[in-house]
Design a protein around this motif. Structure first.
Motif, PDB file in Angstrom:
ATOM      1  N   GLN A 149      50.052  45.012  32.075  1.00 40.31           N
ATOM      2  CA  GLN A 149      49.185  44.946  33.252  1.00 40.31           C
ATOM      3  C   GLN A 149      49.299  43.598  33.961  1.00 40.31           C
ATOM      4  N   SER A 150      49.604  42.551  33.206  1.00 37.42           N
ATOM      5  CA  SER A 150      49.679  41.220  33.811  1.00 37.42           C
ATOM      6  C   SER A 150      50.829  41.081  34.793  1.00 37.42           C
ATOM      7  N   GLU A 151      51.777  42.017  34.772  1.00 30.47           N
ATOM      8  CA  GLU A 151      52.874  41.955  35.739  1.00 30.47           C
ATOM      9  C   GLU A 151      52.355  42.092  37.164  1.00 30.47           C
ATOM     10  N   SER A 152      51.277  42.839  37.348  1.00 28.29           N
ATOM     11  CA  SER A 152      50.686  42.983  38.680  1.00 28.29           C
ATOM     12  C   SER A 152      50.101  41.664  39.158  1.00 28.29           C
ATOM     13  N   MET A 153      49.387  40.981  38.278  1.00 25.64           N
ATOM     14  CA  MET A 153      48.838  39.669  38.615  1.00 25.64           C
ATOM     15  C   MET A 153      49.955  38.686  38.934  1.00 25.64           C
ATOM     16  N   LEU A 154      51.006  38.714  38.124  1.00 22.79           N
ATOM     17  CA  LEU A 154      52.144  37.833  38.338  1.00 22.79           C
ATOM     18  C   LEU A 154      52.814  38.110  39.680  1.00 22.79           C
ATOM     19  N   ALA A 155      52.983  39.393  40.007  1.00 21.60           N
ATOM     20  CA  ALA A 155      53.629  39.756  41.272  1.00 21.60           C
ATOM     21  C   ALA A 155      52.840  39.241  42.467  1.00 21.60           C
ATOM     22  N   ASN A 156      51.516  39.298  42.385  1.00 20.15           N
ATOM     23  CA  ASN A 156      50.683  38.776  43.462  1.00 20.15           C
ATOM     24  C   ASN A 156      50.920  37.279  43.630  1.00 20.15           C
ATOM     25  N   GLY A 157      50.947  36.566  42.507  1.00 19.08           N
ATOM     26  CA  GLY A 157      51.176  35.127  42.579  1.00 19.08           C
ATOM     27  C   GLY A 157      52.542  34.783  43.141  1.00 19.08           C
ATOM     28  N   LEU A 158      53.572  35.497  42.701  1.00 21.52           N
ATOM     29  CA  LEU A 158      54.914  35.241  43.236  1.00 21.52           C
ATOM     30  C   LEU A 158      54.978  35.547  44.726  1.00 21.52           C
ATOM     31  N   GLY A 159      54.259  36.586  45.155  1.00 21.22           N
ATOM     32  CA  GLY A 159      54.214  36.892  46.579  1.00 21.22           C
ATOM     33  C   GLY A 159      53.558  35.787  47.384  1.00 21.22           C
ATOM     34  N   ALA A 160      52.557  35.137  46.790  1.00 23.96           N
ATOM     35  CA  ALA A 160      51.837  34.073  47.501  1.00 23.96           C
ATOM     36  C   ALA A 160      52.710  32.857  47.768  1.00 23.96           C
ATOM     37  N   ALA A 180      42.492  34.415  45.552  1.00 19.23           N
ATOM     38  CA  ALA A 180      41.764  33.696  46.598  1.00 19.23           C
ATOM     39  C   ALA A 180      42.650  32.596  47.161  1.00 19.23           C
ATOM     40  N   ARG A 181      42.508  32.361  48.448  1.00 20.41           N
ATOM     41  CA  ARG A 181      43.226  31.280  49.127  1.00 20.41           C
ATOM     42  C   ARG A 181      42.320  30.067  49.189  1.00 20.41           C
ATOM     43  N   PHE A 182      42.893  28.891  48.919  1.00 21.49           N
ATOM     44  CA  PHE A 182      42.117  27.659  48.969  1.00 21.49           C
ATOM     45  C   PHE A 182      42.254  27.040  50.351  1.00 21.49           C
ATOM     46  N   GLY A 183      41.097  26.898  51.041  1.00 19.59           N
ATOM     47  CA  GLY A 183      41.125  26.398  52.416  1.00 19.59           C
ATOM     48  C   GLY A 183      41.200  24.896  52.503  1.00 19.59           C
ATOM     49  N   GLY A 184      40.611  24.219  51.505  1.00 17.31           N
ATOM     50  CA  GLY A 184      40.687  22.783  51.490  1.00 17.31           C
ATOM     51  C   GLY A 184      39.618  22.056  52.271  1.00 17.31           C
ATOM     52  N   THR A 185      38.688  22.782  52.924  1.00 21.14           N
ATOM     53  CA  THR A 185      37.617  22.091  53.626  1.00 21.14           C
ATOM     54  C   THR A 185      36.598  21.585  52.630  1.00 21.14           C
ATOM     55  N   LYS A 186      35.845  20.592  53.004  1.00 23.31           N
ATOM     56  CA  LYS A 186      34.824  20.038  52.122  1.00 23.31           C
ATOM     57  C   LYS A 186      33.672  21.017  51.978  1.00 23.31           C
ATOM     58  N   PRO A 187      33.122  21.161  50.755  1.00 18.66           N
ATOM     59  CA  PRO A 187      31.964  22.039  50.592  1.00 18.66           C
ATOM     60  C   PRO A 187      30.774  21.507  51.354  1.00 18.66           C
ATOM     61  N   LEU A 188      29.904  22.408  51.771  1.00 17.35           N
ATOM     62  CA  LEU A 188      28.713  21.994  52.489  1.00 17.35           C
ATOM     63  C   LEU A 188      27.779  21.235  51.566  1.00 17.35           C
ATOM     64  N   THR A 189      27.130  20.216  52.081  1.00 13.82           N
ATOM     65  CA  THR A 189      26.186  19.435  51.284  1.00 13.82           C
ATOM     66  C   THR A 189      24.863  19.355  52.033  1.00 13.82           C
ATOM     67  N   THR A 217      46.954  29.110  46.355  1.00 12.37           N
ATOM     68  CA  THR A 217      46.398  30.388  45.930  1.00 12.37           C
ATOM     69  C   THR A 217      46.001  30.349  44.459  1.00 12.37           C
ATOM     70  N   LEU A 218      44.873  30.964  44.155  1.00 11.12           N
ATOM     71  CA  LEU A 218      44.415  31.202  42.789  1.00 11.12           C
ATOM     72  C   LEU A 218      44.529  32.691  42.496  1.00 11.12           C
ATOM     73  N   VAL A 219      45.119  33.037  41.357  1.00 10.56           N
ATOM     74  CA  VAL A 219      45.150  34.423  40.883  1.00 10.56           C
ATOM     75  C   VAL A 219      44.701  34.398  39.426  1.00 10.56           C
ATOM     76  N   VAL A 220      43.595  35.092  39.131  1.00 10.23           N
ATOM     77  CA  VAL A 220      43.020  35.049  37.795  1.00 10.23           C
ATOM     78  C   VAL A 220      42.704  36.453  37.295  1.00 10.23           C
ATOM     79  N   GLU A 221      43.157  36.761  36.087  1.00 13.97           N
ATOM     80  CA  GLU A 221      42.870  38.055  35.475  1.00 13.97           C
ATOM     81  C   GLU A 221      41.444  38.045  34.938  1.00 13.97           C
ATOM     82  N   HIS A 222      40.823  39.247  34.892  1.00 13.59           N
ATOM     83  CA  HIS A 222      39.438  39.333  34.398  1.00 13.59           C
ATOM     84  C   HIS A 222      39.202  40.711  33.807  1.00 13.59           C
ATOM     85  N   GLY A 223      38.012  40.909  33.246  1.00 16.38           N
ATOM     86  CA  GLY A 223      37.665  42.171  32.622  1.00 16.38           C
ATOM     87  C   GLY A 223      37.318  43.253  33.624  1.00 16.38           C
ATOM     88  N   HIS A 224      37.257  44.500  33.125  1.00 14.48           N
ATOM     89  CA  HIS A 224      36.999  45.648  33.986  1.00 14.48           C
ATOM     90  C   HIS A 224      35.668  45.556  34.724  1.00 14.48           C
TER      91      HIS A 224
END
Length: 295
Positions: free
Chosen positions: A97-108, A284-293, A243-250
């Motif tokens: 199943q992790s091949e799908s996660m890997l493919a997404n990351g390689l695509g990014a 998720a894509r990382f935008g790099g803007t500062k978080p709101l404070t 880009t962040l790609v992280v596997e998780h539970g159902h």
């Protein structure tokens, strides 16, 4: 009475199917036969008659698989996206199943020249080594806190390098510790992670509850303890546009997406299913803007 390899495999398929927990009875039965007889599946003589010792050994292997021993722990190897790695007791066996996660990351990172990639909770190193195999121009860092898993990753990295793949850089490091790989802060194009995600009290098949290393399976009371740190580390490591790609539970699709959305620097948050229709990973894509404070 003598039997044939074909008959042994058919008996094994029935035995594994009867467990109700082995997802792929026939491929597992065939893989065990190929392992025992030292040949590729296409090279096996289906009408060949193995000796009594070989027959008994094959039945032992099948019984182990039926009891929940991971296939890779029985054969000593596992494959992910065309990359074979050594595995055994003490290290998590990568799932197809992790091949799908890997493919997404390689695509990014498809359009990124010489990408910088980090694989967290690397285990055997399978994901990191698959990235290095498919993207030889990438610099790949891989981290794990388990010395047993890291030793498998080191051996696998050395073997893949001997076959011509780009070596990966391995780190004995815990994703839950502050400052993980701090020297890479703000420069990483892709963070991949297959962390432990089962709740500590979850009832799971013996393959995961008994034979796979507990450190690689269970992730705290809600299963999200390590994933929270993965998201935090990724927000520090990624460059804008990374880009962040992280596997998780159902059951974690909404929760993991929520962890990313809680940080306004993450955008384009998405959840993805496995081949069986179950939630598998978030991206998720990382935008790099500062978080709101607060003012």
């Amino acid at each position: 009475m003598r039997t044939t390899i074909r008959a042994l495999i058919e008996d094994a398929v029935r035995t594994l199917a009867d467990t109700g927990t082995v997802i792929a009875p026939r491929p597992d039965a065939e893989a065990l036969a190929a392992h025992l007889f030292g040949a590729g599946l296409a090279e096996l003589e289906p009408d060949g008659e193995p000796g009594d010792r070989e027959t008994a050994r094959y039945q032992e292997l099948v019984a182990g698989r039926a009891a929940g021993v991971p296939l890779g722990h029985l054969t000593g190897v596992a494959e992910l996206a065309g990359v074979e790695v050594a595995v055994g007791p003490g290290v998590f066996v990568p799932r197809v199943q992790s091949e799908s996660m890997l493919a997404n990351g390689l695509g990014a990172i498809e359009g990124t020249d010489r990408p910088l990639v980090v694989d967290l909770c690397t285990g055997s190193g399978a994901v990191a080594l698959a990235v290095a195999h498919h993207r030889p121009d990438a610099t790949v860092h891989a981290a794990d806190c388990d010395p047993v898993a890291l030793e498998f990753a080191r051996r696998n990295s050395a073997r893949r390098a001997a076959l011509g793949d780009t070596p990966i850089e391995l780190h004995h490091a815990d994703v839950t510790e502050p400052g993980l790989l701090a020297g890479l802060d703000g420069t990483v194009d892709l963070v991949l992670a297959n962390p432990p995600f089962m709740p500590d009290d979850a009832e799971v098949p013996a393959e995961f509850g008994v034979y796979q290393p507990r450190l690689a399976v269970f992730g705290g009371p809600d299963g999200l303890h390590v994933i929270r740190h993965v998201v935090e580390a990724a927000a520090r490591l990624l460059r804008p546009g990374g880009t962040l790609v992280v596997e998780h539970g159902h059951l974690h699709a909404a929760a993991v997406a929520g962890l990313c959305l809680a940080d306004p620097r993450f955008t384009e948050v998405s959840s993805h299913l496995d081949q069986y229709g179950w939630p598998l990973y978030a991206a998720a894509r990382f935008g790099g803007t500062k978080p709101l404070t607060a003012p």
